[in-house]
Design an enzyme around this catalytic site. Structure first.
Site, PDB file in Angstrom:
ATOM      1  N   ASP A  72      -7.252   3.030   1.307  1.00 31.00           N
ATOM      2  CA  ASP A  72      -5.993   2.290   1.299  1.00 31.00           C
ATOM      3  C   ASP A  72      -6.108   1.174   0.265  1.00 31.00           C
ATOM      4  OD1 ASP A  72      -3.536   1.375   1.992  1.00 31.00           O
ATOM      5  OD2 ASP A  72      -4.107   0.562   3.942  1.00 31.00           O
TER       6      ASP A  72
ATOM      7  N   ASP B  71      -0.266   4.549  -2.384  1.00 36.77           N
ATOM      8  CA  ASP B  71      -1.447   3.696  -2.327  1.00 36.77           C
ATOM      9  C   ASP B  71      -2.411   4.039  -1.205  1.00 36.77           C
ATOM     10  OD1 ASP B  71       0.228   2.908  -0.354  1.00 36.77           O
ATOM     11  OD2 ASP B  71      -0.055   0.767  -0.650  1.00 36.77           O
ATOM     12  N   GLU B  72      -2.246   5.157  -0.547  1.00 34.76           N
ATOM     13  CA  GLU B  72      -3.252   5.520   0.453  1.00 34.76           C
ATOM     14  C   GLU B  72      -3.372   7.034   0.566  1.00 34.76           C
ATOM     15  OE1 GLU B  72      -2.298   4.726   4.596  1.00 34.76           O
ATOM     16  OE2 GLU B  72      -0.280   4.139   4.025  1.00 34.76           O
TER      17      GLU B  72
END
Lengths: 417, 372
Positions: free
Chosen positions: A41, A134-135
């Site tokens: 993350d 983003d993860e």
């Protein structure tokens, strides 16, 4: 105990500092070299990208989001100290942190940065399941031989390379399933590396709140609380049948999650569940004409994104938020999946007309759900609406013009309302 | 009430009743069949508040009276009794039990008061006429496959029965469509039907009606009002509300001037479509028709599972055409053809296609093509 230095990637057995570089960023865990499921993350991703590209912002609180009535999409860690959180209305965020620099997001840059991070992950394993820009989950099972190093080392190296080569940091959660990996990545943020092993799973979860479960939001938590379930220990007292009777299909999942069990695989093509777009008005409105203009613009945005992603959706969703923040959503199942703005707009407009609630509203959103590949959408059109074929042809022609001369080259009048 | 009735008679009445009652209803009385015995007749009445069916059966009535009992349970019992059994139903008015006896079997079933049983109010019908069962059967059997299940377009959830002007004069016409395909079936206008209001007969009613139409020569008494429709044989009366809505103007979606004509043996065509569609596991399986000079190539290309192709000799003399359809829709319309060749009329690969049987215009079908 197996230990790893996150700075120089040295593996060793004892000591709280790295014997090789002397660094303190050491992770030690009995199962460190055996666990294979990870969740990566990025730390305050959008804000980090902005700070990377604008070094003068490095030590200032940065909020990425839109407009006075918009919401915070990401706040950097400096702004978070003041209590700013994602999804918080902007005015509230600015009350908490008046000195914050508000940056309008540059989605194309984030997409590009995300793509570069993805490329680094691809070097580790093909089993990557991105959850957003983003993860992502990574399954490194069986890769130790190929890389000549266990997953923990490769993951620490990934975090290091992200910082060095791309300029953004991330936090890693390493465990034996997705549920726990995701929890772990949140334990040690930012620049974190947390491990939840099999042996401590039960102890770890026991007193944690059930709100940690991914997919249990406020409503879910309220329902669980009503049943007297606040912690995982409470949840464990229920047998599977009782949970299923009370919570339906979610009950079975809860039963297993209570025990730290999660059999879901890391799958590359996780189905996209919905494509949606929403807008918060500069002032609340009940004006049908104005709302209709918003419905069209949101429909067009959703359609643009569906077309860009080569997807179509079978269900059109209309979402409205009242001045008191109460949320109203309506769904309409189409005869066949679509990506056409005209079809989405007509369905959303009909939902709005049937709503029977005058507003005023502060937010309007339009979305597509039950997503399928575009090749399975808009296949036959409606026999009873012969004009729909002409409108579809007009939309394709409009799209071609916009692709060539820019998104504003040609617009529908109703979009100007 | 005490009656003795032959199993077959009882089974027929009860099976019609149990298919009308609402299975998952919250009002228990709606799951029951009302049994009323008078002299030599017993009537069985069941309703879901939209449809009411009254079935008359011959029985020995020992004691007149009435009761209501679960239609589904009674049906299950009767179904499991041996053929030829004589069944005795005995309801003691002082208790809420009906006893069902046949041979050595005995059942006690709970009853509900007959006063609670909803009886559909009698209606005035503006049109009354009589039609042969086989005529009605053709009208509904050939159209019902196209009924929509889409709840938002509830007015398509039935067959639109109305009087229409055709090339052959005024006809009794049934139309059904779901926006993908459309069926338009005509029959000679029966005497007395001229002023009939057009009504949308709900899907469930069409299904129940079918059970009255097995005997070709039977006369079916049809009564129609703006809100209700009734079909009656001497033994069974089926009354139904009609769908309160406006059926769309279907005439403008039936292509009149499609220029390209394909004639093919319907059975060969259907079999070939069925064969090539096997390779695709998609919900909407697309079949591509490629036509050129008396040649038709049917092909399916399913990227995930495989491909198939089959060639048929046909009559086709127009310019080359490639057009895709949902295999299921093609099969359904092709299987409506029972006497002559299927004739397809195409315009372009994006326009609705018309299908009829030979040159017979009393049954036409329209189907939307699919992008392939």
């Amino acid at each position: 105990m197996p230990s790893l230095c996150r700075d120089c990637l040295t593996c060793f057995e004892t000591g709280s500092r790295c014997p090789s570089c002397g660094g303190p960023r050491v992770i030690a865990h009995p199962e460190l070299m055996e666990l294979t499921i990870a969740h990566m993350d990025c730390d305050a991703f959008y804000a980090s990208v902005e700070k990377r590209d604008h070094p003068e912002l490095r030590d200032r609180p940065v909020i990425v989001g839109g407009g006075r009535r918009g919401v915070v999409s990401t706040a950097c860690y400096i702004a978070r100290i003041k209590g700013v959180r994602s999804a918080m209305p902007m005015f509230q965020a600015l009350k908490l942190c008046p000195e914050a620099v508000v940056v309008k997001g540059r989605m194309e840059v984030y997409v590009e940065t995300s793509r570069r991070i993805r490329a680094l992950m691809e070097e580790l394993t093909p089993a990557i399941e991105p959850l957003s820009l983003d993860e992502a989950f990574l399954d490194l099972t069986g890769t130790a031989r190929l890389h000549g190093a266990p997953p923990a080392v490769m993951l620490a190296r990934l975090a290091k390379r992200m910082e060095e080569e791309i300029g953004v940091s991330g936090s890693i959660g390493l465990s034996h399933n997705k549920f726990l990996a995701k929890i772990a990545s949140d334990l040690d943020k930012p620049r974190g590396f947390a491990v939840i092993g099999r042996a401590e799973t039960a102890d770890f979860l026991r007193d944690r709140p059930v709100g940690m479960i991914w997919g249990v939001g406020q409503a879910g938590q309220a329902a669980l609380n009503a049943a007297g379930i606040r912690t995982f220990a409470d949840l464990r007292r229920w047998d599977q049948k009782a949970l299923m009777t009370r919570f339906g299909s979610m009950g079975q999942r809860l039963y297993h999650l209570a025990r730290g069990e999660d059999a879901r695989r890391v799958t590359r093509d996780r189905a996209v569940k919905s494509i949606s777009s929403e807008t918060t008005f500069s002032e609340d409105t009940a004006d049908r004409e104005i709302l209709d203009g918003h419905i069209w613009r949101m429909s067009e945005k959703v359609s643009d994104r569906a077309k860009a992603q080569d997807r179509a959706g079978r269900v059109v969703v209309l979402k409205l938020k009242r001045a008191d923040f109460a949320l109203v959503t309506r769904r309409h199942a189409l005869r066949e999946p679509t990506q056409m703005a005209d079809t989405i707009y007509r369905a959303a407009r009909a939902l709005h007309e049937q709503l029977g609630q005058p507003g005023p509203w502060r937010l309007l959103g339009v979305g597509l759900a039950e997503i399928v590949p575009a090749a399975k959408g808009d296949l036959s059109g409606d026999l009873l609406d012969p004009d729909s074929r002409r409108r579809a042809a007009a939309e394709r022609a409009t799209d071609a013009i916009r692709a060539r001369f820019g998104a504003d080259a040609i617009r529908k009048g109703r979009g100007l309302r | 009430m005490r009656i003795s009735i032959e199993r077959a008679q009882l089974l027929r009445a009860v099976s019609q009743a149990q298919s009308v009652v609402e299975r998952r209803n919250t009002i228990p009385i709606l799951g029951n069949v009302l049994i009323e015995a008078e002299e030599a007749d017993v009537t069985f009445r069941a309703t879901d508040l939209d449809i009411e069916v009254i079935d008359k059966a011959a029985a020995q009535v020992g004691r007149a009276g009435s009761t209501t009992v679960s239609a589904v349970t009674l049906h299950e019992i009767v179904r499991k009794l041996p053929d030829g059994a004589l069944v005795t139903l005995n309801a003691d008015p002082s208790t809420d039990i009906v006893t069902v006896e046949a041979g050595r079997s005995q059942f006690q079933l709970k009853t509900l008061p007959k006063e609670d049983f909803p009886v559909m109010p009698a209606s005035q019908y503006s049109s009354n006429f009589s039609v042969k069962a086989e005529v009605l059967r053709r009208l509904f059997d050939k159209s019902k496959f196209a009924i929509s299940t889409e709840e938002t377009r509830y007015y398509l959830n039935g067959v639109y029965m109305h009087v229409a002007e055709s090339e052959e004069g005024r006809v009794l016409r049934c139309v059904a469509t779901d926006g993908h395909r459309l069926a338009r079936i005509d029959a000679e206008l029966p005497a007395g039907a001229e002023e009939m209001p057009g009504v949308i007969v709900p899907r469930k009613t069409v299904g129940e009606l079918r059970k009255l139409l097995d005997d070709d020569e039977a006369d079916i008494a049809v009564s129609v009002s703006e809100t209700k429709v009734r079909f009656a044989t001497p033994d069974v009366t089926l009354t139904s509300k009609v769908i309160d809505g406006t059926f769309p103007d279907y005439t403008r979606v039936i292509p009149a001037n499609n220029p390209k004509r394909l004639e093919v043996d319907a059975k060969d065509f259907a079999r070939a479509v069925d064969r090539v569609a096997t390779v695709s596991s998609e919900r909407s399986r697309a079949v591509k028709l490629s036509m050129d000079e008396d040649r038709l190539i049917l092909s399916v290309n399913a990227p995930d599972s495989g491909a198939a192709e089959e060639e048929l000799a046909v009559a086709y003399g127009d310019e080359k055409l490639e057009i895709g359809f949902n295999a299921k829709y093609l099969l359904e319309i092709a299987s409506q053809v029972d006497r002559e060749n299927a004739v397809f009329m195409f315009n372009s690969s994006g326009d609705p296609t018309l299908m009829r049987e030979g040159s017979d215009t009393s049954a036409v079908y329209v189907v939307m093509p699919m992008r392939v």
